[in-house]
Design a protein around this motif. Structure first.
Motif, PDB file in Angstrom:
ATOM      1  N   LEU A   2      45.600  32.660  32.030  1.00 14.24           N
ATOM      2  CA  LEU A   2      45.853  33.502  33.107  1.00 14.24           C
ATOM      3  C   LEU A   2      44.991  34.314  34.241  1.00 14.24           C
ATOM      4  N   ASN A   3      43.861  34.998  33.158  1.00 12.81           N
ATOM      5  CA  ASN A   3      42.859  35.699  33.693  1.00 12.81           C
ATOM      6  C   ASN A   3      41.892  34.723  34.663  1.00 12.81           C
ATOM      7  N   LEU A   4      41.663  33.505  33.947  1.00  8.74           N
ATOM      8  CA  LEU A   4      40.902  32.499  34.926  1.00  8.74           C
ATOM      9  C   LEU A   4      41.520  31.991  36.096  1.00  8.74           C
ATOM     10  N   PHE A   5      42.806  31.961  35.946  1.00 18.19           N
ATOM     11  CA  PHE A   5      43.717  31.549  37.055  1.00 18.19           C
ATOM     12  C   PHE A   5      43.568  32.809  38.216  1.00 18.19           C
ATOM     13  N   PHE A   6      43.713  33.887  37.947  1.00 18.21           N
ATOM     14  CA  PHE A   6      44.047  35.028  38.926  1.00 18.21           C
ATOM     15  C   PHE A   6      42.601  35.705  39.146  1.00 18.21           C
ATOM     16  N   ASN A   7      41.799  35.725  38.374  1.00 22.45           N
ATOM     17  CA  ASN A   7      40.595  36.546  38.725  1.00 22.45           C
ATOM     18  C   ASN A   7      39.182  35.545  38.905  1.00 22.45           C
ATOM     19  N   VAL A   8      39.320  34.433  38.149  1.00 20.66           N
ATOM     20  CA  VAL A   8      37.907  33.769  38.479  1.00 20.66           C
ATOM     21  C   VAL A   8      38.115  32.574  39.161  1.00 20.66           C
ATOM     22  N   VAL A   9      39.188  31.580  39.182  1.00 20.56           N
ATOM     23  CA  VAL A   9      39.322  30.650  40.175  1.00 20.56           C
ATOM     24  C   VAL A   9      39.448  31.005  41.604  1.00 20.56           C
ATOM     25  N   ALA A  10      40.286  32.274  41.589  1.00 19.07           N
ATOM     26  CA  ALA A  10      40.665  32.953  43.102  1.00 19.07           C
ATOM     27  C   ALA A  10      39.679  33.707  43.563  1.00 19.07           C
ATOM     28  N   ARG A  11      38.255  33.664  42.615  1.00 18.46           N
ATOM     29  CA  ARG A  11      37.010  34.060  43.013  1.00 18.46           C
ATOM     30  C   ARG A  11      37.251  35.653  43.480  1.00 18.46           C
TER      31      ARG A  11
END
Length: 481
Positions: free
Chosen positions: A441-450
């Motif tokens: 979820l952190n990757l989805f919200f905060n990494v992939v979303a840049r």
């Protein structure tokens, strides 16, 4: 004058030697090293006890696990503190079996039929995960920014909350009594409550030395009371050998199965985050500079120790946070003190009578101590989450959904019982499922979303006793850079 100048220069150079690299006299190395063993011992042996009981191992097999664990702990600690090639942080870090692996290993072992047959599948997964950790170490050390406080805090809270029921089960008498009248007996609960209260009293007294030994003294006190009342059987200690060596692959050759391996690799990813935090924390305590290379060396040591664990009938290893607190309280920063502690552990691992003595601790006494230890793990996670702005919707969702995922295996057991056995070994663990959810979820919200890069400020995340951290950004829940 030139000679005097050279002598002065040499003395000045000697005085500048960092306390971490100072070799103390033998007497002090012995005393301070043994103190580390005392602070570490209870946490070191609780994992093989919990796993052995859950898999239905005999008393003799349980004793063997304890001695194998202590032997490997000693070797792993020496590697981490002394350093070999690019392996080992060369910092006063004690290595021990990680609590994170308890629930997944129990799930893997029971899925493989329990007993020593289950251990073989566990060891295959442990060895493979150790190799993966060693190889991935230099890359992971550069990925710290992808594990912000919202992830670390969530994972630690899940670990503590998921393990607490195991402690409560022991407090009621242990898994072997489930379904029998003795399970939940008032006497069992009395032993557990008495042990827990004794630990709390020692901490309340406020003496740092007593506090660091509270769990160990609680186990000793609870077992002593139970022995006086006739509820401890020390016959196994009498029958145990004085000397014994844990031979590689004692239970047979490990079995390498895909899904248990995946589960254990996930566990090691989580422990890599934990070790990273411990390395920065000990760097802060000792004033020793820590960089990506230091972290990579520490993680390689975890990998090597975990491979050794699988080969020597033990489990995954990680830097122990408990001993970091002891370094700060004692202000003894020499890594050679920890090397001495590793030597003591090896000696204890070669004495089956010592392992048999620990195995004789009654389940309720162990449960009382475990409740305090596992609860403290959850408390540290909550403390870290307190530094996160949960008014930010994305952070709140990461925490909420991860907590919900961690409850699935216990809340809806039939969901996982219908899955293939290999898949169940991966997902039927609240720790693994919840931690994976937080990371993804952190990757989805905060990494992939840049979104703005978030990094852990370990100075600020560690207990408030570590001063000097940077101010927190209230909107990101991380250190303002």
């Amino acid at each position: 004058m030139a000679r005097v100048s050279r002598q002065t220069s040499q003395q000045s150079s000697h005085q500048r030697a960092h306390p971490v690299d100072e070799v103390l006299p033998v007497g002090k190395l012995t005393l301070y090293g043994f103190q580390h063993v005392l602070a570490f011992y209870a946490g070191a042996v609780i994992v093989p006890i919990l796993l052995g009981n859950a898999l239905g191992l005999s008393h003799e097999e349980l004793v063997y696990l304890i001695n194998a664990d202590l032997l490997t702990c000693g070797i792993a600690t020496i590697i981490q503190a002394l350093g070999v090639w690019k392996i080992g942080a060369r910092l006063p870090l004690v290595q021990g079996v990680t609590f994170t692996a308890v629930s997944p290993m129990i799930a893997i072992g029971l899925g493989a039929g329990g007993g020593t047959a289950g251990l073989l599948v566990v060891y295959g997964a442990v060895i493979t995960a150790g190799v993966a950790t060693f190889l991935f170490a230099p890359f992971f050390s550069k990925l710290v920014k992808y594990f912000p406080p919202v992830v670390i805090g969530t994972i630690l809270t899940i670990i503590g909350l998921t393990l607490i029921p195991t402690g409560l089960q022991d407090a009621a008498g242990g898994a072997q009594l489930i379904g029998k009248p003795e399970f939940g007996d008032l006497k069992n609960l009395g032993y557990a409550l008495g042990t827990l209260l004794f630990i709390l009293v020692l901490v309340r007294i406020g003496k740092p030395y007593l506090s660091s030994l509270a769990v160990l003294l609680g186990l000793v006190g609870g077992t002593t009371v139970a022995w006086f009342l006739g509820d401890v059987d020390f016959s196994g200690v009498t029958n145990a050998d004085w000397f014994g060596v844990s031979t590689p692959f004692h239970y047979g050759m490990p079995k390498f199965e895909l899904f248990p391996i995946i589960a254990m690799v996930i566990v090691m990813i989580i422990t890599m985050v934990e070790t990273t935090g411990d390395v920065y924390a000990i760097g802060e305590v000792t004033g020793k500079k820590v960089d990506n290379d230091t972290v990579a060396r520490a993680l390689r040591a975890d990998g090597v120790a975990t491979v050794l664990g699988g080969a020597l009938n033990s489990f995954p290893y990680v830097a122990f946070a408990e001993n970091i607190g002891l370094v700060r309280m004692s202000k003894v920063m020499s890594r050679f003190v920890v090397v001495a502690a590793g030597g003591f552990m090896i000696v204890l691992g070669l004495l089956p009578k010592a392992g048999s003595l620990v195995a004789a601790i009654p389940h309720p006494v162990l449960g009382g101590a475990a409740i305090s230890m596992f609860g403290m793990v959850a408390a540290v996670g909550i403390q870290i989450l307190g530094k996160v702005d949960l008014r930010e919707e994305r952070n709140a969702l990461i925490v909420a959904i991860s907590f919900a995922a961690s409850l699935l295996p216990t809340a809806i057991p039939p969901l996982f019982e219908r899955m293939p056995e290999d898949v169940r070994a991966v997902l039927n663990s609240g720790i693994t499922l919840g931690s994976l959810t937080a990371i993804l979820l952190n990757l989805f919200f905060n990494v992939v979303a840049r979104r703005k890069s978030m990094e852990i400020d370990w100075d600020d995340i560690e207990d408030d006793e570590f001063d000097g951290g940077e101010p927190m950004d209230p909107h990101m829940g991380t250190a303002a850079r």
